[in-house]
Design a protein around this motif. Structure first.
Motif, PDB file in Angstrom:
ATOM      1  N   TYR A  12      48.641  56.765  38.594  1.00  0.00           N
ATOM      2  CA  TYR A  12      48.338  55.481  39.224  1.00  0.00           C
ATOM      3  C   TYR A  12      47.090  55.595  40.098  1.00  0.00           C
ATOM      4  O   TYR A  12      46.178  54.777  39.996  1.00  0.00           O
ATOM      5  N   ASN A  13      47.046  56.605  40.948  1.00  0.00           N
ATOM      6  CA  ASN A  13      45.903  56.764  41.849  1.00  0.00           C
ATOM      7  C   ASN A  13      44.600  56.972  41.082  1.00  0.00           C
ATOM      8  O   ASN A  13      43.573  56.389  41.440  1.00  0.00           O
ATOM      9  N   ASP A  14      44.623  57.764  40.031  1.00  0.00           N
ATOM     10  CA  ASP A  14      43.416  57.981  39.222  1.00  0.00           C
ATOM     11  C   ASP A  14      42.987  56.707  38.499  1.00  0.00           C
ATOM     12  O   ASP A  14      41.811  56.340  38.503  1.00  0.00           O
ATOM     13  N   ASN A  15      43.947  56.030  37.880  1.00  0.00           N
ATOM     14  CA  ASN A  15      43.635  54.810  37.133  1.00  0.00           C
ATOM     15  C   ASN A  15      43.219  53.663  38.037  1.00  0.00           C
ATOM     16  O   ASN A  15      42.419  52.819  37.656  1.00  0.00           O
ATOM     17  N   ARG A  16      43.745  53.641  39.231  1.00  0.00           N
ATOM     18  CA  ARG A  16      43.381  52.629  40.226  1.00  0.00           C
ATOM     19  C   ARG A  16      41.896  52.745  40.580  1.00  0.00           C
ATOM     20  O   ARG A  16      41.175  51.752  40.617  1.00  0.00           O
ATOM     21  N   ILE A  17      41.445  53.956  40.806  1.00  0.00           N
ATOM     22  CA  ILE A  17      40.021  54.191  41.104  1.00  0.00           C
ATOM     23  C   ILE A  17      39.166  53.824  39.895  1.00  0.00           C
ATOM     24  O   ILE A  17      38.142  53.145  40.026  1.00  0.00           O
ATOM     25  N   SER A  18      39.599  54.265  38.719  1.00  0.00           N
ATOM     26  CA  SER A  18      38.849  53.984  37.487  1.00  0.00           C
ATOM     27  C   SER A  18      38.735  52.487  37.234  1.00  0.00           C
ATOM     28  O   SER A  18      37.678  51.987  36.839  1.00  0.00           O
ATOM     29  N   LYS A  19      39.822  51.763  37.449  1.00  0.00           N
ATOM     30  CA  LYS A  19      39.823  50.314  37.221  1.00  0.00           C
ATOM     31  C   LYS A  19      38.895  49.609  38.211  1.00  0.00           C
ATOM     32  O   LYS A  19      38.155  48.698  37.843  1.00  0.00           O
ATOM     33  N   PHE A  20      38.919  50.046  39.474  1.00  0.00           N
ATOM     34  CA  PHE A  20      38.035  49.467  40.493  1.00  0.00           C
ATOM     35  C   PHE A  20      36.572  49.642  40.078  1.00  0.00           C
ATOM     36  O   PHE A  20      35.776  48.707  40.149  1.00  0.00           O
TER      37      PHE A  20
END
Length: 100
Positions: A12-20
């Motif tokens: 979640y934390n990795d994908n959250r940054i990537s999505k931002f």
């Protein structure tokens, strides 16, 4: 990266940054630029049902838009739509996210 959420998965934390980054730091509904603390990473399909932290299940939204997706009080919804000055296309996007 400094705003790591400890009670969430690494995925979640990795994908959250990537999505931002993929959204150029802008809200997916309004297109407005987001600051450090005025946004939320939303699960399209609710996490409590899907346990899905994949990149494709996340969307970055302004905090007010996130609140609008979860509101149930019709008066509060109308007021927030008016404050955010949303057009029909933006309201349609919000309604699609509400259905999910």
């Amino acid at each position: 990266m400094k705003n790591y959420i400890p009670n969430r998965t690494v995925e979640y934390n990795d994908n959250r940054i990537s999505k931002f980054i993929a959204q150029y730091g802008k809200c997916a509904v309004t297109g407005s630029e987001l600051g450090k603390h005025d946004w939320h990473c939303h699960h399209k399909n609710p996490y409590h049902l899907s346990r899905d932290d994949t990149y494709s299940n996340l969307i970055v939204l302004h905090e007010s838009v996130y609140q609008l997706i979860h509101l149930k009080d019709h008066e509060k919804i109308k007021n927030l739509i008016k404050v955010l000055e949303l057009d029909k296309k933006q309201i349609q996007k919000i309604n699609e996210l509400r259905k999910l």
